[in-house]
Motif scaffolding. Structure first.
Motif, PDB file in Angstrom:
ATOM      1  N   THR A 189       0.839  -1.205   0.000  1.00 29.61           N
ATOM      2  CA  THR A 189       0.000   0.000   0.000  1.00 29.61           C
ATOM      3  C   THR A 189       0.873   1.253   0.000  1.00 29.61           C
ATOM      4  N   TYR A 192       1.725   2.406  -3.595  1.00 34.57           N
ATOM      5  CA  TYR A 192       0.597   2.833  -4.433  1.00 34.57           C
ATOM      6  C   TYR A 192      -0.381   1.730  -4.798  1.00 34.57           C
ATOM      7  N   ALA A 193      -0.315   0.569  -4.099  1.00 37.42           N
ATOM      8  CA  ALA A 193      -1.324  -0.455  -4.348  1.00 37.42           C
ATOM      9  C   ALA A 193      -2.521  -0.170  -3.444  1.00 37.42           C
ATOM     10  N   SER A 194      -3.738  -0.227  -4.025  1.00 30.56           N
ATOM     11  CA  SER A 194      -4.929  -0.107  -3.188  1.00 30.56           C
ATOM     12  C   SER A 194      -5.031  -1.364  -2.339  1.00 30.56           C
ATOM     13  N   ARG A 195      -5.978  -1.383  -1.408  1.00 27.02           N
ATOM     14  CA  ARG A 195      -6.101  -2.559  -0.545  1.00 27.02           C
ATOM     15  C   ARG A 195      -6.388  -3.805  -1.380  1.00 27.02           C
ATOM     16  N   GLN A 197      -5.568  -4.293  -4.601  1.00 29.26           N
ATOM     17  CA  GLN A 197      -4.346  -4.654  -5.334  1.00 29.26           C
ATOM     18  C   GLN A 197      -3.320  -5.306  -4.423  1.00 29.26           C
TER      19      GLN A 197
ATOM     20  N   PRO B  74      -2.232   5.131   2.787  1.00 30.68           N
ATOM     21  CA  PRO B  74      -0.822   5.211   2.367  1.00 30.68           C
ATOM     22  C   PRO B  74      -0.650   5.378   0.858  1.00 30.68           C
ATOM     23  N   PHE B  75      -1.501   4.661   0.069  1.00 29.35           N
ATOM     24  CA  PHE B  75      -1.269   4.682  -1.374  1.00 29.35           C
ATOM     25  C   PHE B  75      -1.673   5.994  -2.026  1.00 29.35           C
ATOM     26  N   ARG B 104       2.133  -0.029 -10.334  1.00 27.58           N
ATOM     27  CA  ARG B 104       0.831   0.364  -9.797  1.00 27.58           C
ATOM     28  C   ARG B 104       0.399   1.700 -10.381  1.00 27.58           C
TER      29      ARG B 104
END
Lengths: 287, 383
Positions: A189, A192-195, A197, B74-75, B104
Motif C-alpha cells: 500500500t 501505491y497499491a490499493s487494498r 491490489q 498510504p497509497f 501500480r
C-alpha cells in the motif's frame, strides 16, 4: 552397533525413515497390490475368486459407473469452491484480525471434530428433515411450500460435505496466511497499491501453498465421500462413487468390481493432483 | 524560503489508554535529512507510521507540502517507506520488487526498465534483476528496499531503523552510503533510529524524543554540545552533571557556585533563569593535570575542579579516568593519548589531580532531574 553407526553416519537419516517406510509398505503398498490383484480376478463369493488377469474389468466399470464418477467429481469440485469461498475469509479474518482471540477462534473451527463425523451428519439429517424443526417451522409459518424439502437433494449432500470438510481447508489456509508478514501488505500500500491490489499482488500469491494444501485436503476426501450422500441424499440421483464401492463390496460382495472402481478413483485423483500442482507451479509454492 | 515538506500540527496518537505520541508539532524542511532519535517506546516509529499513513492520528493534522493528508490511505500519499526488516516481496524478483510502485502507477514498460536499471545502479547492485530477495545478503536487501522506495521519487522518504539488522561494520558503511544517496537524489529523508551515533553521522537536524514528545530539536552539534535536558545529555553520549546554583552572570558567562564553594563559569546563553541548576561537561573536554604548581598556573581562565583518580583504563585511542571530586561525586574523563603511549604513562590510581576545561564547553541544565525509570540508549558508548 554404536561403533558401526559412528562409522556410517550417513545412514542415520535412513534409519529414522525406516519405521515410516515399513509402515507404508505394510499398510499402503501391500493393500494396493492386493487390491489390484483382486480387481483382476473373476468369480463369485459362492464359487470362489480366481486370478484371470481380467483387465477388461476397468473399462467395464468405468462405463457402467460413469455417472457416479462424474457426479463425485462434480460434487467435490463444488464443495471445494464452496469451502474456498467460506473458508478463505474465515482463515483470513482469524489470521489478520483475530488478535488475542486467534486461539479461541481456531478452537471453534476444530470444535466439530470433538463429535463423530457420522453423528454430526445424522444430526443434520434430523435438523433438515422434511418436518424437522427448521422446515416444519417455515412450513407452519407459510414461508415455504408444504412440498419443499432439502434432504435427498444434491444441495443437501454438497452442503453436508462442505460442512464436514471446512476445517480441513481453514487450518492449512490459516497457517499460510498467518505466516505472511503484515508489513509486506503495508509495503504494497505504501507503493501505491490499493487494498484490493495489495491483496491480489501480495497476500494471495503468498497464500497459494495454503490454498493448494487446503483445497486438496477438501477435494480428495469429498470425492470419496459416501456418508453424506447416504444420510443426507439417499436417492439414486445423489449416489456418489463411494456409495457404489460400498454397495459393491458390502452388499453385493462383488470384490473385483469394488476394487476396480477404487483403483480408478485413486488414479483419477492422483492425475488430478499432479495437474493441479502444475497449474499452480508458476506461483511460489515454497514461500 | 521553500515551503516545508512535512508539517505535524499538534498530533496525538493514543493506543487505548497509552499515549504514544503526545501533542507533537514538527516541521521538516525540503531536502533535509531529519532524524527522530529516542529509546524504544518514545513514539518515534509511531510518528513515522502516521506520516506514512499506516496509523491513524487520534488528534492533530499532518501536512505534506500544503496538502492535509491526515485521512488519506498510504497509497494516496506522496511518501515512501523503507521498512525495518526491508519487507521485500519474497515471491517477486528484484526487478519486480523495485518496479512495484511504477507498475501500480501504470508507467509504460520501457520506462520502467530504464528506471529500474538506473535505480539498481544508484544502489550499486546492477544486474541483480533476476534474483529473488532470499538470495541477497542483508546489506543488499537493504539497498533494494531503498531502491524500491526511491524509484517513485516521493516528496519524502521515511526510513524506520533501516540499518538495525546489519552488523556494525556494514552499518557504518551504509550510513555513508545513505547520506551520499540522499545528497544525490535531493529527497527529504525522515529517519527513525535509537542509535545516537547513527543519527549524528547523517542528520541535518535531530529530534530527540521521549514519552511521545520532542525533548530537544536541533543540529547534531547543538544537541551534543548544548543539551537542554538531562535526558538529552545522557542519551547523546556520556556527560558529567554537577549540582550548583547561579551566583551571577554577565554578557558572556554566568557564575555557578557548587555546594563546596567552587565557582564554575558557563556561557550566559545556556542559563535560563532557574536558580538551581546542573552544570554539565562532556568527558572529552576535560584535561587531567597532576596537582603541581604547573597545574595551578595553567588553569588561568579555565574551570577547574580538584579530585583523586579512582580508576584509569587504557583503551587505545584514549585513556578513561574516573575521578572523585571534593563533593564525592565521580566524573568521567576521556583523555586522548596524543603524547602518551601505553598504560604506564597514565595517571596512577590514587593520584591527586586537577581537572580543567574551557567555560565555553560547559552547559547548564535547569530542568527537573532525570527519573530513574528512563531507558538508557541502546547503542554502545564510544570514547
Amino acid at each position: 552397533m554404536a561403533g558401526w553407526l559412528r562409522q556410517h553416519r550417513g545412514l542415520i537419516p535412513y534409519l529414522f525413515l525406516l519405521p515410516g517406510v515399513l509402515w507404508l509398505l505394510v499398510f499402503f503398498v501391500l493393500p494396493m497390490l492386493a487390491m489390484a490383484s483382486v480387481a483382476t480376478q473373476e468369480g463369485t463369493l459362492g464359487t470362489g475368486f480366481r486370478q484371470t488377469f481380467n483387465v477388461g474389468v476397468f473399462p467395464e466399470v468405468l462405463d457402467r459407473y460413469a455417472p457416479h464418477f462424474l457426479r463425485s467429481l462434480e460434487y467435490a469440485l463444488v464443495v471445494t469452491l464452496l469451502t474456498i469461498g467460506i473458508g478463505f475469509p474465515m482463515a483470513y479474518t482469524i489470521a489478520f484480525r483475530g488478535g488475542r482471540y486467534k486461539n479461541v477462534l481456531l478452537l471453534l473451527v476444530i470444535m466439530p471434530f470433538f463429535t463423530s463425523f457420522v453423528i454430526r451428519t445424522i444430526s443434520w439429517k434430523f435438523i433438515l428433515a422434511d418436518q424437522g424443526f427448521v422446515l416444519g417451522t417455515l412450513k407452519d409459518a407459510g414461508i415455504v411450500d408444504e412440498g419443499f424439502r432439502i434432504l435427498a437433494t444434491p444441495a443437501a449432500v454438497i452442503s453436508g460435505i462442505t460442512y464436514n470438510f471446512l476445517p480441513f481447508f481453514v487450518l492449512p489456509m490459516y497457517v499460510a496466511l498467518e505466516r505472511i508478514d503484515y508489513r509486506l501488505v503495508e509495503a504494497a500500500t505504501d507503493l501505491y497499491a490499493s487494498r484490493l491490489q495489495a491483496f491480489l499482488r501480495v497476500t494471495l500469491p503468498l497464500s497459494i501453498p495454503g490454498l493448494f494444501a487446503g483445497s486438496l485436503l477438501t477435494f480428495i476426501p469429498a470425492a470419496g465421500d459416501y456418508i453424506n450422500a447416504e444420510l443426507l441424499g439417499g436417492t439414486r440421483d445423489t449416489q456418489m462413487i463411494g456409495n457404489v464401492v460400498q454397495t459393491l463390496y458390502i452388499v453385493n460382495r462383488d470384490y473385483p468390481h469394488a476394487a476396480a472402481v477404487s483403483l480408478i478413483l485413486m488414479v483419477a485423483l492422483l492425475v488430478g493432483v499432479v495437474a493441479y500442482r502444475r497449474v499452480l507451479r508458476g506461483q511460489e509454492l515454497t514461500v | 524560503m521553500p515551503q516545508p515538506d512535512v508539517r505535524l500540527d499538534r498530533v496525538t496518537k493514543r493506543f487505548g489508554d497509552v499515549v504514544a505520541v503526545d501533542d507533537l508539532s514538527l516541521v521538516v524542511e525540503h531536502g533535509e535529512f531529519f532524524s527522530m532519535l529516542g529509546p524504544s517506546g518514545c513514539g518515534k516509529t509511531t510518528t513515522l507510521r502516521m506520516i506514512g499513513g499506516f496509523e491513524e492520528t487520534s488528534e492533530g493534522t499532518i501536512y505534506l507540502g500544503d496538502a492535509d493528508v491526515t485521512d488519506l490511505p498510504p497509497f494516496r500519499r506522496d511518501v515512501n517507506t523503507v521498512f525495518q526488516n526491508y519487507a521485500l516481496f519474497p515471491h517477486l524478483t528484484i526487478y519486480e520488487n523495485v518496479a512495484f510502485g511504477l507498475r501500480r502507477r501504470k508507467i509504460p514498460d520501457g520506462e520502467i526498465r530504464h528506471q529500474v536499471a538506473t535505480m539498481l545502479a544508484l544502489v550499486e547492485l546492477p544486474g541483480y534483476e533476476r534474483r529473488r530477495p532470499h538470495q541477497l545478503s542483508g546489506g543488499q536487501q537493504q539497498r533494494i528496499a531503498l531502491a524500491r522506495a526511491l524509484i517513485n521519487h516521493p516528496r519524502v522518504l521515511l526510513l524506520d531503523e533501516p540499518l538495525g539488522a546489519l552488523d556494525l561494520k556494514l552499518r557504518k558503511q551504509m550510513q555513508i552510503e545513505l547520506k551520499r544517496i540522499q545528497t544525490e537524489v535531493g529527497i527529504t529523508f525522515i529517519y527513525v533510529t535509537h542509535d545516537q551515533e547513527e543519527a549524528m553521522t547523517m542528520s541535518d537536524r535531530i529530534a530527540v524524543m521521549r514519552h511521545g514528545r520532542i525533548e530537544q530539536l536541533g543540529p547534531p552539534e547543538d544537541l551534543y554540545e548544548r543539551p537542554s535536558t538531562d535526558f538529552v545529555a545522557g542519551f547523546l553520549g556520556v556527560s558529567n552533571l554537577i549540582e550548583g546554583e547561579v551566583a551571577g552572570r554577565d554578557d558572556r558567562f554566568a557564575a555557578i557556585r557548587l555546594p563546596d564553594g567552587t565557582v564554575l563559569r558557563a556561557p550566559s546563553a545556556s542559563v535560563n533563569g532557574a536558580p538551581r541548576v546542573r552544570v554539565g561537561v562532556r568527558p572529552e573536554k576535560l584535561r587531567v593535570l597532576a596537582l603541581t604548581d604547573e597545574a595551578s598556573s595553567a588553569a588561568n581562565g579555565l574551570n577547574t575542579l580538584d579530585g583523586v583518580i579512582l580508576d584509569a583504563s587504557y583503551i587505545g585511542v584514549s585513556t578513561q579516568y574516573l575521578v572523585e571530586i571534593a563533593s564525592g561525586q565521580r566524573l568521567v574523563v576521556y583523555a586522548q593519548n596524543i603524547e602518551t603511549s601505553g598504560a604506564a604513562e597514565a595517571h596512577p590510581d590514587g593520584q591527586r589531580v586537577r581537572l580543567t576545561w574551557r567555560p565555553e564547553h560547559t552547559f547548564v541544565i535547569g530542568a527537573a532531574p532525570m527519573t530513574p525509570s528512563d531507558e538508557q540508549p541502546e547503542g554502545e558508548i564510544h570514547a
